[in-house]
Design a protein around this motif. Structure first.
Motif, PDB file in Angstrom:
ATOM      1  N   VAL A   1       1.678  -6.255  -0.456  1.00  9.16           N
ATOM      2  CA  VAL A   1       1.305  -5.773  -1.790  1.00  9.16           C
ATOM      3  C   VAL A   1      -0.202  -5.578  -1.895  1.00  9.16           C
ATOM      4  O   VAL A   1      -0.678  -4.646  -2.557  1.00  9.16           O
ATOM      5  CB  VAL A   1       1.827  -6.759  -2.858  1.00  9.16           C
ATOM      6  N   GLY A   2      -0.971  -6.422  -1.220  1.00  5.18           N
ATOM      7  CA  GLY A   2      -2.423  -6.277  -1.273  1.00  5.18           C
ATOM      8  C   GLY A   2      -2.924  -4.991  -0.648  1.00  5.18           C
ATOM      9  O   GLY A   2      -4.030  -4.529  -0.968  1.00  5.18           O
ATOM     10  N   VAL A   3      -2.156  -4.394   0.255  1.00  4.04           N
ATOM     11  CA  VAL A   3      -2.562  -3.135   0.886  1.00  4.04           C
ATOM     12  C   VAL A   3      -2.394  -1.954  -0.064  1.00  4.04           C
ATOM     13  O   VAL A   3      -3.078  -0.933   0.066  1.00  4.04           O
ATOM     14  CB  VAL A   3      -1.765  -2.930   2.187  1.00  4.04           C
ATOM     15  N   LEU A   4      -1.486  -2.059  -1.034  1.00  4.06           N
ATOM     16  CA  LEU A   4      -1.195  -0.942  -1.927  1.00  4.06           C
ATOM     17  C   LEU A   4      -2.347  -0.701  -2.899  1.00  4.06           C
ATOM     18  O   LEU A   4      -3.264  -1.513  -3.022  1.00  4.06           O
ATOM     19  CB  LEU A   4       0.095  -1.228  -2.712  1.00  4.06           C
ATOM     20  N   GLN A   5      -2.264   0.429  -3.589  1.00  8.47           N
ATOM     21  CA  GLN A   5      -3.232   0.744  -4.631  1.00  8.47           C
ATOM     22  C   GLN A   5      -3.091  -0.252  -5.785  1.00  8.47           C
ATOM     23  O   GLN A   5      -1.999  -0.782  -6.026  1.00  8.47           O
ATOM     24  CB  GLN A   5      -3.018   2.168  -5.139  1.00  8.47           C
TER      25      GLN A   5
ATOM     26  N   ASP B   1       1.800  -4.167  -9.088  1.00  9.03           N
ATOM     27  CA  ASP B   1       2.753  -4.780 -10.016  1.00  9.03           C
ATOM     28  C   ASP B   1       4.124  -4.104  -9.975  1.00  9.03           C
ATOM     29  O   ASP B   1       5.157  -4.802  -9.937  1.00  9.03           O
ATOM     30  CB  ASP B   1       2.183  -4.754 -11.437  1.00  9.03           C
ATOM     31  N   PRO B   2       4.222  -2.760  -9.984  1.00  2.40           N
ATOM     32  CA  PRO B   2       5.554  -2.152  -9.869  1.00  2.40           C
ATOM     33  C   PRO B   2       6.265  -2.495  -8.557  1.00  2.40           C
ATOM     34  O   PRO B   2       7.472  -2.751  -8.553  1.00  2.40           O
ATOM     35  CB  PRO B   2       5.264  -0.650  -9.970  1.00  2.40           C
ATOM     36  N   ALA B   3       5.513  -2.510  -7.435  1.00  3.50           N
ATOM     37  CA  ALA B   3       6.151  -2.835  -6.160  1.00  3.50           C
ATOM     38  C   ALA B   3       6.645  -4.274  -6.145  1.00  3.50           C
ATOM     39  O   ALA B   3       7.765  -4.570  -5.673  1.00  3.50           O
ATOM     40  CB  ALA B   3       5.167  -2.601  -5.015  1.00  3.50           C
TER      41      ALA B   3
END
Length: 372
Positions: A192-196, A201-203
């Motif tokens: 999750v930290g890699v995402l924008q 939060d949605p992921a």
């Protein structure tokens, strides 16, 4: 020569535009689903192991989390949960096989006696039918029995490869579950930290929603299967029906197949009761099966399935049939929970994105005037 006015291009009819847009979107979605199905079929072995591993993690994560809250190391908590899970199903399998081996001679004698009784009734009954053709058919079946038994060896050799593949899938799923229960939460946080920032939060909500839905579905199926199996098995034991315990275990396993499993297990129970005890015993077995399934459908399922994603019976039938045709027996078991996990993830993603949009569109709070 008079001038010919240029022809105007014909406008597309307005009623066709929405249908064309819908058809184009359905075509794109269908191609995407076909590509995904083709990819899964190419790696069906690994995909089956991963799906089973996710199902095992969703089922065991609450117990592992509780053990970790009691200061049990994560590795030991994961190993204990997985070992208890495997021991339960291994013990159930050994118990069922033992009961089948012990009750099989009695069942064979009951079927043979029923066939002989039907043959005698056809010959001595009010119709006075000639049963020579039936007897010839029975003699032919008996003569063919040697050929069938001779082919058991080759069938067993082919079955060994199937058992080996199944054991390999279970082994991969077990190691996957151990590693996921040990450090899967940390791995997910890193992912999750890699995402924008606006996608984190949605992921996270989508993943947790899918795992929660799958876990609730498996818990509900397990409890309803246990109740159905115990009640039907005890009822068949009271009726002195052979293979009562294996039929109860079969009812428990078939509870993981929605809409179809309970019907098939009940049909097996009634047929075994018919061959072993006659028409009256079969009627009582049918009454027991109907009462138990009514208790499940009207009491247990509304209570337990309320927290899991429940599909319409038509949708469930289509899902199980299509998955069984594409992936075989494993698709029959996993079609509904996998689809439910995907639907729960999509709903949780949309819900979180909508909440973010509403929070961003809300006007900022006005500063209160400072007192004089």
């Amino acid at each position: 020569m008079p001038d010919i006015p240029p022809s105007r291009p014909r406008d597309d009819p307005d009623w066709l535009r929405p249908e064309a847009i819908i058809a184009g979107r359905l075509l794109i979605i269908g191609l995407a689903l076909a590509a995904a199905m083709w990819l899964v079929l190419q790696v069906q072995f690994i995909a089956t192991a991963v799906v089973l591993g996710f199902a095992e993690v969703a089922l065991l994560w609450p117990l592992a989390r509780w053990l970790r809250s009691k200061r049990v190391p994560a590795v030991f908590a994961a190993l204990l949960c997985v070992l208890l899970f495997l021991a339960f199903f291994a013990g159930l399998l050994v118990f069922v096989i033992t009961e089948v081996v012990d009750s099989w001679p009695r069942m064979v004698n009951a079927i043979t006696g029923s066939v002989n009784e039907i043959n005698a009734w056809l010959e001595d009954g009010p119709f006075g039918l000639d049963t020579q053709n039936v007897q010839d058919l029975l003699d032919e079946l008996e003569s063919r029995l040697g050929d069938v038994l001779g082919g058991v060896t080759s069938a067993a050799v082919g079955g060994l490869s199937l058992v080996g593949n199944f054991a390999t899938v279970i082994l991969i799923a077990t190691f996957f579950a151990i590693f996921a229960l040990t450090s899967g939460d940390k791995l997910w946080k890193q992912f999750v930290g890699v995402l924008q920032p606006h996608q984190r939060d949605p992921a996270d909500a989508a993943f947790r929603g899918s795992m929660r839905t799958v876990g609730n579905w498996f818990y509900a199926s397990t409890i309803t299967g246990l109740v159905d199996g115990v009640l039907i098995g005890v009822g068949l034991l009271i009726l002195d029906v052979p293979l009562a315990v294996p039929i109860g275990a079969l009812t428990f396993l078939m509870a993981y197949i929605p809409l179809v499993g309970a019907t098939l297990a009940g049909a097996v129970a009634v047929l075994v009761a018919l061959f072993s005890g006659g028409f009256t015993t079969a009627i009582w077995a049918l009454v027991i099966v109907v009462i138990v399934q009514q208790i499940e459908g009207n009491v247990l399922s509304p209570l337990l399935m309320s927290r899991a994603l429940n599909f319409h019976p038509v949708v469930t039938l289509i899902l199980t049939t299509a998955a069984a045709a594409a992936f075989g027996l494993i698709g029959l078991f996993l079609a509904v929970p996998v689809t439910g996990a995907i639907a729960a993830a999509v709903l949780a993603w949309k819900r979180t994105v909508r909440a973010q949009q509403l929070a961003a569109a809300a006007p900022p709070p006005e500063d209160e005037p400072s007192p004089a």
